[in-house]
Design a protein around this motif. Sequence first.
Motif, PDB file in Angstrom:
ATOM      1  N   ARG A 148       0.837  -1.211   0.000  1.00 38.41           N
ATOM      2  CA  ARG A 148       0.000   0.000   0.000  1.00 38.41           C
ATOM      3  C   ARG A 148       0.870   1.259   0.000  1.00 38.41           C
ATOM      4  NH1 ARG A 148      -3.500  -3.506   2.614  1.00 38.41           N
ATOM      5  NH2 ARG A 148      -2.467  -3.282   4.617  1.00 38.41           N
ATOM      6  N   GLY A 157       0.977 -11.361   6.696  1.00 40.93           N
ATOM      7  CA  GLY A 157       0.580 -11.280   5.281  1.00 40.93           C
ATOM      8  C   GLY A 157       1.592 -11.903   4.338  1.00 40.93           C
ATOM      9  N   VAL A 203       6.682  -9.937  -4.134  1.00 39.39           N
ATOM     10  CA  VAL A 203       6.673  -9.890  -2.663  1.00 39.39           C
ATOM     11  C   VAL A 203       7.903 -10.562  -2.071  1.00 39.39           C
ATOM     12  CG1 VAL A 203       4.238  -9.509  -2.190  1.00 39.39           C
ATOM     13  CG2 VAL A 203       5.018 -11.808  -2.661  1.00 39.39           C
ATOM     14  N   ARG A 243     -10.412 -12.234  -2.146  1.00 42.06           N
ATOM     15  CA  ARG A 243      -9.357 -12.408  -1.139  1.00 42.06           C
ATOM     16  C   ARG A 243      -9.531 -13.733  -0.401  1.00 42.06           C
ATOM     17  NH1 ARG A 243     -10.344  -6.929   1.882  1.00 42.06           N
ATOM     18  NH2 ARG A 243      -8.767  -7.594   3.388  1.00 42.06           N
ATOM     19  N   ILE A 284      -4.277  -5.195  -8.966  1.00 36.30           N
ATOM     20  CA  ILE A 284      -4.379  -6.564  -8.420  1.00 36.30           C
ATOM     21  C   ILE A 284      -4.926  -6.497  -7.003  1.00 36.30           C
ATOM     22  CG2 ILE A 284      -3.092  -8.639  -7.758  1.00 36.30           C
ATOM     23  CD1 ILE A 284      -0.955  -7.849  -9.845  1.00 36.30           C
ATOM     24  N   ARG A 314       2.199 -16.123   1.594  1.00 40.86           N
ATOM     25  CA  ARG A 314       0.803 -16.364   1.228  1.00 40.86           C
ATOM     26  C   ARG A 314       0.666 -17.490   0.221  1.00 40.86           C
ATOM     27  NH1 ARG A 314      -1.296 -11.031   2.590  1.00 40.86           N
ATOM     28  NH2 ARG A 314      -3.534 -11.006   2.388  1.00 40.86           N
TER      29      ARG A 314
END
Length: 193
Positions: free
Chosen positions: A36, A85, A64, A150, A52, A88
């Motif tokens: 973010r 997070g 990531v 999600r 995305i 994942r």
Amino acid sequence: MKLILLGPPGAGKGTQAEALAKRRGLIQLSTGDMLRAAVKAGTEIGRKAESIMKSGGLVPDEVVIGIIAERIGQPDCANGFILDGFPRTLKQAAALDELLDSKGTILDLVIELKVDDNALLSRIEKRASDTIAAGGTPRADDNAEALKTRLLAYYRETSPLIGYYFAQGKLRTIDGMVPVEEVAREIDALLDA
Ligand code: ADP
């Protein structure tokens, strides 16, 4: 101490990671927050990730993994961190194992926050309305439509990590439906055990 908080969107990972980081002097590493920030700053990664994330899908593993590899390498992470997070996907989990291995260190624990799926939508809706009430702008993905995507990503890609870390003997599961302070106490009890 090197920890992972695992759970579906809305489970309370971010809330618990932030409080735990303060209590124990650890660094909170939230890929969601980092992405973010990248979107807000308009970096190349941010531009790629924005749509995305808005739809509720997963940002590519390479992106990531790159962010986390860079961050974990910084000196302030040497004492320990809480990943919230990340990972994942199984690919991200394997990359993390390799990364830690190359530094001669290991993960201590993976704490799974278990919550009822039915509670997730109301939690996400509440977060959005609280943000608006406080004069802010809610997250672009905190709506029913994106939450569906999600959740699907969680069950399809992330939930296999529960088995992955169970097999490593690292998984601990706690009830994420009790009040925030109680979840925090449960986490402390696990860490002190
Ligand atoms: P939540 O867990 O509540 O869904 P996060 O802030 O952790 O929220 O993540 C928000 C979004 O950021 C995700 O839906 C995804 O698009 C992206 N994201 C965050 N971390 C990862 C990751 N490790 N791999 C892929 N995408 C990620």
